[in-house]
Motif scaffolding. Structure first.
Motif, mmCIF file in Angstrom:
data_model
loop_
_atom_site.group_PDB
_atom_site.id
_atom_site.type_symbol
_atom_site.label_atom_id
_atom_site.label_comp_id
_atom_site.label_asym_id
_atom_site.label_seq_id
_atom_site.Cartn_x
_atom_site.Cartn_y
_atom_site.Cartn_z
ATOM 1 N N TYR A 114 -3.009 3.391 -2.385
ATOM 2 C CA TYR A 114 -3.263 2.682 -3.723
ATOM 3 C C TYR A 114 -2.428 1.454 -3.401
ATOM 4 N N LYS A 142 0.677 -1.140 0.014
ATOM 5 C CA LYS A 142 0.029 -0.033 -0.112
ATOM 6 C C LYS A 142 0.886 1.126 -0.019
ATOM 7 N N LEU A 148 -2.152 7.661 -12.985
ATOM 8 C CA LEU A 148 -3.502 7.004 -12.930
ATOM 9 C C LEU A 148 -3.829 6.702 -14.322
ATOM 10 N N THR A 185 0.971 5.805 -1.318
ATOM 11 C CA THR A 185 0.437 6.862 -1.777
ATOM 12 C C THR A 185 0.951 7.382 -2.888
ATOM 13 N N LEU A 230 -3.260 1.299 -10.907
ATOM 14 C CA LEU A 230 -3.392 1.458 -9.624
ATOM 15 C C LEU A 230 -5.067 1.286 -9.115
ATOM 16 N N LYS A 236 -7.495 2.321 -6.312
ATOM 17 C CA LYS A 236 -7.492 3.137 -4.911
ATOM 18 C C LYS A 236 -8.136 2.199 -3.969
#
Lengths: 233, 233
Positions: free
Chosen positions: A209, A158, A186, A160, A191, A193
């Motif tokens: 993400y 995980k 993106l 960001t 990815l 979310k």
DNA sequence: GCAAAAGTGTTAAATTTACACCCATGA
DNA sequence: TCATGGGTGTAAATTTAACACTTTTGC
């Protein structure tokens, strides 16, 4: 016919350039060499290839010995074969570079080797031609990461987007516009979310993400532009 | 301390994937192996690394032995180190890939080796794991040529833009619009237009160009888009 | 309430693509 | 004269780059 009898045999070693990312800086894991020559000096993790293992296996074995990690990103880099690169006896070295999640690295395993992380930019003097090996790895990570999504290997499951951006900025030593960066990342479809946030970096928190592994493997070999002006490679 | 006394030594070889372009097809130069095992079968040019030469020197020596050429484009590709890749005795092989001007290749030199050019797409069965080596070279030439101007190494000093385009189309197995191609190529500043024409390919003739070596060396490492949609790498 | 980082949208510029006709010449 | 390959330009579409304000929340 049993052997190529008239040929000379050589020592063959592997050396691993192990890179990690602590959230700020790209780092390299080095050990204090515990045998002669150059005992006590900083060195890459490595060792001789054993008769019953492939060179890939030798690299994986060395990596596991030092970090405790298996199944990490490990790529053969280059083979160094100058005749005098090891002053004791001619040794050809196959280098590998590894990208690991620095958080998974287990300190206790490495105690034996007196391992330490150094900023890649401020690597101490290394033995033999290892400086050259590190330089090759630095070039390769940039080269490859400019086009393939390998840097995810340095992050936890995980992560960001700001973390990812810091990583790219650190590897390429450049500032990237955050709006364009997040659009670009993106758009890859790599990815997913997540619902929760990382509150460590800010009060507001940034969404976590994770990789869409399906897409990741499918697109790994495709060429993607992660870096605005990849000229300085 | 004189030796790493307890370690096993291995045979180390180099194998060269030698590529050339005859104006139509990308080709690979193979030899008929003249010693056991696999005597008489098609093989890459290669041989054992000698004690007093570096692996780069060994590759250059082999290349010169077969082609008579020196100073050609030669790049280390990958090292193959499976334990059983050579059935006689464990041998680790460092592969190199070479790009040569096929016209400079001197037939008489290669008579000893019974060398022959084969279309890269229709390579005969090769010994050991050499099929894999050739596959790696095929990938690498595409990968690198998509971004760096290495394919010029396959052409003579003077060449025409249609020749260059045929080369790119052959390597990437794709058709390229000739207007866009010539714009793209000329925009690099790598080419110098010469006064004379090659009349071999057409009645009208096509202008010869040569490399601007200054720019070529300067921009060699830069990333250029030579191929419209380099996704299939 | 304010500092600090997260998140998001638009417009201009640059690049890339698609596409068609004339040219030169040897046969 | 005609068949063959060489050479060139433009307009539309896409991609990339530049740029600024609002949100959230712990202190």
């Amino acid at each position: 016919m049993h052997k190529y009898s008239k040929q000379t045999r050589l020592l063959l070693a592997v050396d691993c350039i192990i890179l990690g990312f602590d959230g700020e800086t790209l780092k390299i894991l080095l050990i204090k060499r515990d045998f002669q020559p150059e005992k006590g000096n900083w060195s890459l993790m490595g060792g001789f290839v054993q008769p019953e293992e492939s060179i890939d296996q030798a690299a994986n074995r060395n990596l596991k010995q030092l970090t405790g990690l298996q199944g990490v990103y490990l790529e053969q880099l280059h083979t160094f074969g100058a005749t005098k690169r090891d002053p004791i006896e001619r040794t050809v070295s196959v280098t590998y570079f590894a990208l690991i999640d620095i958080n998974k690295y287990q300190t206790q395993l490495s105690q034996d080797y007196h391992a330490e992380w150094f900023p890649l930019k401020r690597t101490p003097k290394l033995i033999f031609d290892q400086q050259e090996m590190v330089e090759a790895a630095r070039k390769q990570i940039r080269y490859k990461a400019a086009m393939h999504p390998i840097l995810f290997e340095l992050l936890p499951t995980k992560f960001t987007i700001p973390q990812l951006q810091t990583l790219y900025e650190s590897v390429f030593n450049t500032a990237i516009d955050k709006r364009n960066f997040s659009k670009r990342v993106l758009a890859t479809g790599l990815l997913i979310k997540l619902a929760d946030k990382d509150k460590a970096g800010s009060k507001r928190g940034a969404f976590y993400y994770q990789l869409n592994m399906q897409n990741y493997y499918a697109k790994f070999q495709a060429i993607m532009n992660f870096i605005p002006n990849p000229d300085t490679l």
